[in-house]
Write a protein that holds these residues in place. Sequence first.
Motif, PDB file in Angstrom:
ATOM      1  N   LYS A 159       1.131   5.371  -2.400  1.00 60.02           N
ATOM      2  CA  LYS A 159       0.888   6.683  -1.799  1.00 60.02           C
ATOM      3  C   LYS A 159       1.707   7.781  -2.466  1.00 60.02           C
ATOM      4  CE  LYS A 159      -0.609   5.192   2.737  1.00 60.02           C
ATOM      5  NZ  LYS A 159      -0.219   5.032   4.139  1.00 60.02           N
TER       6      LYS A 159
ATOM      7  N   ASN B  56       0.817  -1.213   0.000  1.00 64.57           N
ATOM      8  CA  ASN B  56       0.000   0.000   0.000  1.00 64.57           C
ATOM      9  C   ASN B  56       0.848   1.259   0.000  1.00 64.57           C
ATOM     10  OD1 ASN B  56      -2.572  -1.037  -0.175  1.00 64.57           O
ATOM     11  ND2 ASN B  56      -2.566  -1.590   2.004  1.00 64.57           N
ATOM     12  N   GLN B  57       2.003   1.168   0.662  1.00 64.98           N
ATOM     13  CA  GLN B  57       2.882   2.341   0.734  1.00 64.98           C
ATOM     14  C   GLN B  57       3.253   2.852  -0.650  1.00 64.98           C
ATOM     15  OE1 GLN B  57       4.120   4.184   3.434  1.00 64.98           O
ATOM     16  NE2 GLN B  57       2.457   3.055   4.401  1.00 64.98           N
TER      17      GLN B  57
END
Length: 591
Positions: free
Chosen positions: A130, A126-127
Amino acid sequence: MSRIPEQTISRIIETADIVEVISSRIELKKRGLNFWALCPFHDEKTPSFSVSPSKQIYSCFGGCGAKGGVVNFLMQYDKIQFVEAIEKLANMYNIEIKLDEKSFQSRNIKSQLLEIYKITSNYYRNQIKKEINLEYFNYLLKRKINQEMIELYEIGCSNKDSEELLNLLRKNKFSAEAMKKSGLFINGKNGYFETFNSRVIFPIKNPAGDVIAFAGRVLDDNPKTRKFINSYDSPIYYKSKNLYGLDIAKNYINKEKNVFLVEGQWDVVRMHQSGFKNVVSIGGTSLTDLQATIIKQYTSNIFVLLDGDSAGKKAAIRSGYTLLKNSIDCKIICPPNNFDPDDWLLTETGKKELTEKIKNARSTIHFHFDNIDKSENNAINNFIEESINHIVEIKDPIFRELIAKSLSNIIDVKQENILQSIENKLKPRPSFITKDKKEKIISSKGSINLIEDDLIRLCLSNEFDARKIIFKYMNKDWLISVIHQIIFDEIYVHLNSDYEIPLDLIINKTEDDSVRNKIIELYEDDSKFSPCKEMAIDCLIRFEKRVLKKDIQILRNKIKDARSDEINSIISQISNIEKNINELNLKYKNE
Ligand SMILES: [Zn+2]
């Protein structure tokens, strides 16, 4: 989180009878002490699949070598997972399963680690999506990795902020031991920080697709930071037996009936993106024996495709010989211009060139011969000597002869001479140690595994005195072979007990085929083996002697580069160790 309690699993395995269970699937015929059938796991005309009611194990003595206990049979035959197999057996034997609703704290280390890695891997994935971590995403694009590959290989990133991940994991109340063994955090001066901080992250998975480790790559090529770091070995991850990408590649290997072995993660992703999807990485410079046994379960048509520089060529030759030892004659492909496969496939003609090279790939011995410096003195002789030394290590005699023949074709030396030279090097192997043969064994130089095998046989025996001495004195690090280390770890806690080792539980619960096969091999083959306390002591002395001798060797090598004022101290260290070797017997005199 609910699961089947350990005691219930033990009860089910102890109750189930392997003959009953297997004969509910295939027809068994009694012959002697065992039952026999045509092996259900490979094609054969005469029965070589045996089931032992006394040992509660099955063994195929034919082509496939399948071995295991009752649970392993159901998993393999019905193609199901461990828990399902346990449930089926519980049904057959009317044993009720009451699920346990305990916290992670009481769960075993392995399942906690798997959960920790799963959560962390999702977090890293998920990082990279971002905005603040755009530099990592852009780095992948710059290296021409497309979005589809980022998704497929679940590539992520970790930025500098470690608090977030730590808090996320803390919510799940893992035990302190599990957190520590995960190796994901380092306890620094200013609190914990992430081992893999500020890196692009490749999750490393087992063939079933569970994340078991990470590899992390920094963005810049600053020589002060290590470009790549990798998780250390843990209860769920042994680097030397992992093949990166196998979880994805296995279906393509089945389809293509062959596999490419490459060095690193980038190569795997690049190969897949370029359409060569049957690809795994050995995650290091050369293939290990354990990796060879694993890939062999999928295919024996192997293309070794390492880097094109001279280090890469040497690694390819080493890997080729490791495969030969395991009865696989692989083909070696070498990228041009010192490229690695990643660079190569990024060139305009790379893909076409690779497709061409596949057709003309060389066998190990041929590739080795092509790459010796023939201008050197004795180059050909050295080559012959070296390749014969490798051929001698091939266990299968027919395969050994075939390879010897191909060597004779390459160098144009008569087959008889090559075979004779191999024959001379094949020393007779010492048999198992028995009380009266003890003296002979101690003086003979057996292979490394022989003494490791003896130790495990002693541990599996019901000679409680022998087991307790091993429990007291044996140091796991004395074992060189990883398989034996894993087995020793597994049975260590039982060594000090006055009960038989619960071998049926251990066999049925061991997921790794090569480990399980080794346990069964040693357990099955105890006919000429009569263990006793003295044998355990001999075995321990042999181990420690081996370690001390290695220390001496290291010190001797040091002397070569030592300053003159250091030499005396090194010599006295050596003589101290020699004294220790001579006094090893005394260590056990009160036992
Ligand atoms: Zn078989």
